[in-house]
Design a protein around this motif. Structure first.
Motif, PDB file in Angstrom:
ATOM      1  N   ALA A  35     103.736   9.374 -47.749  1.00 15.08           N
ATOM      2  CA  ALA A  35     102.850   9.465 -46.589  1.00 15.08           C
ATOM      3  C   ALA A  35     103.646   9.507 -45.291  1.00 15.08           C
ATOM      4  N   ARG A  36     104.711   8.715 -45.194  1.00 14.87           N
ATOM      5  CA  ARG A  36     105.531   8.721 -43.979  1.00 14.87           C
ATOM      6  C   ARG A  36     106.149  10.084 -43.726  1.00 14.87           C
ATOM      7  N   GLU A  37     106.687  10.688 -44.779  1.00 13.73           N
ATOM      8  CA  GLU A  37     107.333  11.988 -44.581  1.00 13.73           C
ATOM      9  C   GLU A  37     106.322  13.059 -44.215  1.00 13.73           C
ATOM     10  N   LEU A  38     105.144  13.004 -44.796  1.00 18.82           N
ATOM     11  CA  LEU A  38     104.105  13.970 -44.434  1.00 18.82           C
ATOM     12  C   LEU A  38     103.746  13.848 -42.956  1.00 18.82           C
ATOM     13  N   ASN A  39     103.648  12.614 -42.470  1.00 15.49           N
ATOM     14  CA  ASN A  39     103.362  12.421 -41.049  1.00 15.49           C
ATOM     15  C   ASN A  39     104.522  12.876 -40.179  1.00 15.49           C
ATOM     16  N   ARG A  45     100.496  -7.318 -39.994  1.00 14.01           N
ATOM     17  CA  ARG A  45     101.365  -6.320 -39.376  1.00 14.01           C
ATOM     18  C   ARG A  45     100.656  -5.607 -38.233  1.00 14.01           C
ATOM     19  N   HIS A  46      99.516  -6.128 -37.804  1.00 13.38           N
ATOM     20  CA  HIS A  46      98.802  -5.616 -36.630  1.00 13.38           C
ATOM     21  C   HIS A  46      98.502  -4.119 -36.745  1.00 13.38           C
ATOM     22  N   ASP A  47      97.919  -3.725 -37.873  1.00 14.32           N
ATOM     23  CA  ASP A  47      97.492  -2.344 -38.131  1.00 14.32           C
ATOM     24  C   ASP A  47      98.651  -1.407 -38.427  1.00 14.32           C
ATOM     25  N   HIS A  48      99.861  -1.898 -38.495  1.00 16.53           N
ATOM     26  CA  HIS A  48     100.977  -1.033 -38.893  1.00 16.53           C
ATOM     27  C   HIS A  48     100.970  -0.892 -40.406  1.00 16.53           C
ATOM     28  N   THR A  49     101.164   0.325 -40.901  1.00 15.72           N
ATOM     29  CA  THR A  49     101.201   0.564 -42.342  1.00 15.72           C
ATOM     30  C   THR A  49     102.519   1.223 -42.710  1.00 15.72           C
ATOM     31  N   SER A  50     102.802   1.205 -43.993  1.00 16.33           N
ATOM     32  CA  SER A  50     104.046   1.802 -44.488  1.00 16.33           C
ATOM     33  C   SER A  50     104.040   3.317 -44.374  1.00 16.33           C
ATOM     34  N   ALA A  51     102.879   3.900 -44.069  1.00 16.82           N
ATOM     35  CA  ALA A  51     102.796   5.353 -43.952  1.00 16.82           C
ATOM     36  C   ALA A  51     103.301   5.847 -42.600  1.00 16.82           C
TER      37      ALA A  51
END
Length: 431
Positions: free
Chosen positions: A207-211, A345-351
């Motif tokens: 997901a991170r790379e797609l973003n 994590r205050h709405d931070h995700t691994s994506a």
């Protein structure tokens, strides 16, 4: 009339009014009409606009009518709704006329009592029979014929013409079937997602790379069918949904997500994943596959739950009861250093990559929270952690954590009173 796509208002209203006029002929005239469109008979009258207006008008002292006549029972009532409406109208001194009763309904009459029971059962039976026939037909369409039954095409596919409708009447009206074909703009990314996952890469990393690459997510790639979506980025759940969708193997699948209709009144139908045994999976390949079945099945195995190194399961006593004081979100259950704990994590995700300026993550050990709670509720509940958690849930209390500061407060709309020594529903308690 419950549907507006397949019925004509003028015709439906016309024949129902004709029946109503025949029922009251020689007794009175119609002075007002209340006609609902697009409302299921299963909805109570207060949730149907025209029916709600009728009940409101019935309460007015200067109303222009002294009786209500229904064109057809099955269009107006479902189950035991009739009794509630009749009672409300009788309180206002208003009669309820039905063509089946050939006049006003009198529930003191045993014949009318039996008639209303019969009509109520018949209305419910009509709905159940229609639902059974439609679901059975759709199951066969998907499993035997592999037919696309509508809805949004999966990300990576688009709809293509599949010829005229097999029903000659529908075909004569110009209706045609559709099938799935790869979308040149997005199919490559579906293949890439499966390839990356097959190598063991994490879903969050995908997901991170797609973003980072700026790849349009499903809601961005097809805005016309996703107008209800507001966010336009990849999240872990979106990638997981693609990896779990068996339609990417080339087979048509229906009923993966069923609508719950067990409640007597489905105000907001709940869509939830159905058990795999209830799916209708096509017996043959119906459209080009974006992943082979062997890879698809291997990836599903990768998502199986892994046991801890000790072979046991992890338990979080206060799961769902701890809320972040900074952002208001529930803290995630988080195992660290062999102990249960919680983090936000205050709405931070691994994506996504971590944005600059975001507040530091909050971590708290479960045993520290329980020690504070035991000191507070020892005399009332005892020192058992599970008993304390049950006490908090039953009294609608949640633990607010913001690092050095902690408090217990109502988690819902109950009123807040001054703090006392004992926690009860609706009270604010500081630790």
């Amino acid at each position: 009339m419950s549907t507006v796509e397949f019925q004509d208002r003028e015709t439906s209203l016309g024949w129902q009014r004709e029946v109503a006029e025949e029922t009251i002929r020689g007794h009175g005239v119609i002075v007002a009409e209340y006609f609902d469109e697009g409302c299921s008979r299963r909805l109570p009258w207060r949730e149907r606009p025209a029916a709600a207006q009728l009940m409101a008008a019935a309460k007015q002292p200067n109303r222009s009518f002294d009786a209500v006549v229904i064109g057809e029972y099955e269009r107006a009532f479902y189950g035991d709704q009739f009794g509630a409406v009749l009672t409300a109208l009788r309180v206002q001194g208003i009669q309820l006329w039905l063509p089946e009763a050939d006049g006003p309904v009198n529930l003191d009459d045993p014949v009318h009592q039996a008639l209303m029971l019969l009509l109520g059962s018949q209305s419910r039976r009509e709905v159940l029979r229609a639902r059974h026939r439609v679901l059975a037909a759709m199951h066969v369409h998907s499993r035997v014929q592999g037919r696309f039954l509508g809805g949004r095409p999966p990300y990576g596919y688009r709809l293509a013409d599949a010829g005229p409708h097999p029903n000659r009447a529908h075909a004569s009206w110009g209706r045609r079937l559709h099938r799935l074909e790869p979308d040149p703009a997005t199919a490559q990314w579906v293949r890439w997602i499966f390839q990356q996952r097959a190598t063991g890469r994490s879903v969050a990393g995908i997901a991170r790379e797609l973003n980072d690459r700026g790849v349009p997510c499903p809601s961005s790639a097809d805005r016309d069918r996703n107008r209800h979506r507001t966010k336009h980025e990849w999240i872990v759940r979106t990638v997981v949904g693609i990896l779990e969708n068996p339609r990417y193997t080339g087979r048509q699948v229906w009923n993966r997500h069923g609508v719950s209709t067990t409640a007597p009144v489905p105000r907001r139908p709940q869509v939830r994943p159905a058990a795999a045994r209830g799916w209708a999976k096509s017996e043959k390949i119906t459209h080009p596959a974006l992943v082979d079945e062997a890879t698809f099945l291997a990836i599903q195995g990768m998502r199986a739950a892994r046991p801890t190194k000790y072979g046991g399961t992890r338990t979080y006593v206060l799961a769902g009861l701890v809320q972040c004081q900074l952002c208001g979100r529930r803290l995630d259950s988080h195992w660290v250093n062999g102990r249960p704990g919680y983090r936000c994590r205050h709405d931070h995700t691994s994506a996504r990559n971590r944005p600059p300026g975001l507040a530091k993550n909050i971590y708290v050990r479960e045993d520290h929270l329980l020690n504070d709670l035991r000191a507070r509720f020892a005399e009332t509940v005892g020192d058992d952690g599970s008993a304390i958690a049950d006490y908090l849930r039953s009294n609608h209390l949640t633990l607010i954590y913001g690092g050095p500061t902690q408090e217990v407060k109502p988690c819902g709309p109950p009123r807040i009173r001054a703090a006392t020594d004992e926690a009860t529903e609706g009270q604010l308690l500081l630790l």
